[in-house]
Structure formats: structure tokens, C-alpha cells
Design a protein around this motif. Structure first.
Motif, PDB file in Angstrom:
ATOM      1  N   THR A  19       4.013  -5.030  -2.430  1.00  0.00           N
ATOM      2  CA  THR A  19       4.347  -4.534  -1.100  1.00  0.00           C
ATOM      3  C   THR A  19       4.187  -5.622  -0.051  1.00  0.00           C
ATOM      4  O   THR A  19       5.011  -5.758   0.863  1.00  0.00           O
ATOM      5  CB  THR A  19       3.466  -3.320  -0.755  1.00  0.00           C
ATOM      6  OG1 THR A  19       3.662  -2.304  -1.749  1.00  0.00           O
ATOM      7  CG2 THR A  19       3.821  -2.756   0.609  1.00  0.00           C
ATOM      8  N   HIS A  56       7.094  -7.093   2.267  1.00  0.00           N
ATOM      9  CA  HIS A  56       6.921  -7.170   3.716  1.00  0.00           C
ATOM     10  C   HIS A  56       7.263  -8.566   4.226  1.00  0.00           C
ATOM     11  O   HIS A  56       7.986  -8.726   5.220  1.00  0.00           O
ATOM     12  CB  HIS A  56       5.477  -6.808   4.070  1.00  0.00           C
ATOM     13  CG  HIS A  56       5.190  -6.724   5.533  1.00  0.00           C
ATOM     14  ND1 HIS A  56       5.094  -7.838   6.352  1.00  0.00           N
ATOM     15  CD2 HIS A  56       4.981  -5.648   6.339  1.00  0.00           C
ATOM     16  CE1 HIS A  56       4.839  -7.456   7.574  1.00  0.00           C
ATOM     17  NE2 HIS A  56       4.762  -6.142   7.610  1.00  0.00           N
ATOM     18  N   PHE A  93       5.799  -1.731  -6.621  1.00  0.00           N
ATOM     19  CA  PHE A  93       5.786  -1.201  -5.256  1.00  0.00           C
ATOM     20  C   PHE A  93       6.075   0.294  -5.246  1.00  0.00           C
ATOM     21  O   PHE A  93       5.410   1.071  -4.536  1.00  0.00           O
ATOM     22  CB  PHE A  93       6.816  -1.969  -4.432  1.00  0.00           C
ATOM     23  CG  PHE A  93       7.334  -1.250  -3.224  1.00  0.00           C
ATOM     24  CD1 PHE A  93       6.510  -0.968  -2.159  1.00  0.00           C
ATOM     25  CD2 PHE A  93       8.673  -0.868  -3.158  1.00  0.00           C
ATOM     26  CE1 PHE A  93       6.997  -0.304  -1.038  1.00  0.00           C
ATOM     27  CE2 PHE A  93       9.163  -0.212  -2.050  1.00  0.00           C
ATOM     28  CZ  PHE A  93       8.326   0.072  -0.990  1.00  0.00           C
ATOM     29  N   TRP A 107       1.205  -0.597   2.463  1.00  0.00           N
ATOM     30  CA  TRP A 107       2.381   0.274   2.576  1.00  0.00           C
ATOM     31  C   TRP A 107       2.591   0.714   4.025  1.00  0.00           C
ATOM     32  O   TRP A 107       3.730   0.777   4.498  1.00  0.00           O
ATOM     33  CB  TRP A 107       2.214   1.492   1.667  1.00  0.00           C
ATOM     34  CG  TRP A 107       2.521   1.243   0.223  1.00  0.00           C
ATOM     35  CD1 TRP A 107       3.715   1.450  -0.418  1.00  0.00           C
ATOM     36  CD2 TRP A 107       1.627   0.728  -0.764  1.00  0.00           C
ATOM     37  NE1 TRP A 107       3.612   1.111  -1.746  1.00  0.00           N
ATOM     38  CE2 TRP A 107       2.345   0.662  -1.991  1.00  0.00           C
ATOM     39  CE3 TRP A 107       0.309   0.322  -0.751  1.00  0.00           C
ATOM     40  CZ2 TRP A 107       1.771   0.210  -3.174  1.00  0.00           C
ATOM     41  CZ3 TRP A 107      -0.271  -0.126  -1.929  1.00  0.00           C
ATOM     42  CH2 TRP A 107       0.458  -0.178  -3.124  1.00  0.00           C
ATOM     43  N   LEU A 165       4.121  -2.087   5.937  1.00  0.00           N
ATOM     44  CA  LEU A 165       5.546  -2.217   5.617  1.00  0.00           C
ATOM     45  C   LEU A 165       6.346  -1.150   6.359  1.00  0.00           C
ATOM     46  O   LEU A 165       7.399  -1.433   6.939  1.00  0.00           O
ATOM     47  CB  LEU A 165       5.762  -2.098   4.112  1.00  0.00           C
ATOM     48  CG  LEU A 165       7.217  -2.128   3.648  1.00  0.00           C
ATOM     49  CD1 LEU A 165       7.869  -3.482   3.974  1.00  0.00           C
ATOM     50  CD2 LEU A 165       7.323  -1.833   2.152  1.00  0.00           C
TER      51      LEU A 165
END
Length: 205
Positions: free
Chosen positions: A63, A67, A104, A119, A122
Motif C-alpha cells: 500500500t 501510494h 494490497f 490504507w 492512500l
């Protein structure tokens, strides 16, 4: 009980993810990861708890990599083009690093797990980028964009594997944003913990 000295908690997720990417998401084992780290499987179990805990660590690393891929680069002249660039970069990440994308998607950290911050950050990036382009309905438009993109990627790895992932994607996203702008404000469909929190890093961080 202290963690095994040879396991670096800060690097565990990336190291484990590298094993999964080398072997394939459906083929790695906890024993493979332990061997790569130079520890016993029992030592690794004591550190992560179980396989799900290791998947969360791998998903957190994936993740953060996603990002970084979405956030890279200077601002574009058009806010809508920023959304398109982000969309195409996510599709590209899924194609280039399918096993990282699987990590992910498969990791399921609890909302109070420290790993869940990756998360949320993101999501903040996606939400903040869409909100600039569709200010009246940022949460709803970002939610719809996310559903569209994740669904398209899942189809790419399944029944639509023969079709280019980017085919029609940009046009669909532009139509989605135009639709939200045309109908006016739409209530946020998100749970409170996923709504924009200015204290978390987003597009401008």
C-alpha cells in the motif's frame, strides 16, 4: 516475549512482499519468508501471530508503494488530469506488480491496527485529489472512482484478462466526474473513519 533479534519489524513487510513477488502470490509460504529472513518459521510466527498477520505486513508495504506511485510527480494544469494520472498509475501498478497489488487487496487490517494507517493515507490521497476536481461531491465521487477502478482491475485479472486494462478507462473516469458535477452535491457514502481527516497526509503532503 521479545521479538527475534534477526527480524527487523520496520523491514519485515517489504522483505516478505519481495518473497511473494518472486514466488507469486498464490505460491509463497510462511516457511519461504522465514528462510529469506534467516529465522525459523516458529520465530516468525511469534513475531506476526499467524499468516494473516504476515499478509497485513505485506499489504502495508504494498500500500505504501502504491501510494508513492500515485503521489509522484508535479501538479498538472488540470485538476481532472490529476485524477486521470492517478487512475492510470494505479492501473499500471496493478499490471507491473500484480503480486504486490494482490497483497494490497488481500490484507485486512483491523481499523485500530497501526498498519491500517497506510490504507487510510492512500484513501486520503485519492479522496483529496478527486475532491479538488469534484468539490461538491468529493467523497461520493472518490468512492465511485475507487469502485470503478478496483472492479476494472479485478476483471483484468479474471474474465476480461484479454482486454487492455486501460481500454476506455480514461473516458469512463471523465464521464464519472462530469456526472457528479452535473447532479450537484451528493451525500458521502463513507463510514466516518474513512472520511477526510485533515490530520492525515493527503495529496499535498
Amino acid at each position: 516475549m521479545p521479538f527475534p533479534a534477526r527480524i527487523d519489524a520496520s523491514a519485515l513487510g517489504e522483505q516478505a512482499l519481495a518473497v511473494a513477488e518472486a514466488r507469486g502470490w498464490d505460491h509463497w509460504t510462511l516457511r519461504d519468508v522465514a528462510q529469506a529472513l534467516g529465522v525459523t518459521p516458529n520465530a516468525l510466527y511469534r513475531h506476526v501471530g499467524d499468516r494473516a498477520g504476515l499478509v497485513v505486513a505485506m499489504g502495508e508495504a504494498a500500500t505504501r508503494a502504491l501510494h508513492a506511485a500515485l503521489a509522484a510527480g508535479p501538479p498538472l494544469e488540470s485538476d481532472e488530469d490529476m485524477v486521470i494520472r492517478m487512475t492510470l498509475r494505479m492501473a499500471d501498478f496493478a499490471k507491473r506488480r500484480p503480486h504486490a497489488y494482490a497483497a494490497f487487496m488481500r490484507a485486512k487490517p483491523a481499523p485500530d491496527d497501526a498498519a491500517a494507517l497506510a490504507w487510510l493515507q492512500l484513501w486520503d490521497l485519492v479522496n483529496a485529489t478527486v475532491r479538488v476536481a469534484v468539490p461538491a461531491s468529493g467523497d461520493a465521487a472518490a468512492f465511485a472512482l475507487w469502485a470503478l477502478l478496483v472492479g476494472r482491475i479485478e476483471l483484468y485479472f479474471g474474465p476480461a484478462a484479454g482486454a487492455p486494462l486501460e481500454a476506455g478507462l480514461e473516458a469512463s473516469v471523465r464521464a464519472l466526474m462530469a456526472g457528479f458535477r452535473s447532479v450537484g452535491p451528493v451525500m458521502s457514502p463513507l463510514p466516518s473513519y474513512a472520511q477526510r481527516d485533515p490530520s492525515r497526509p493527503g495529496r499535498d503532503e
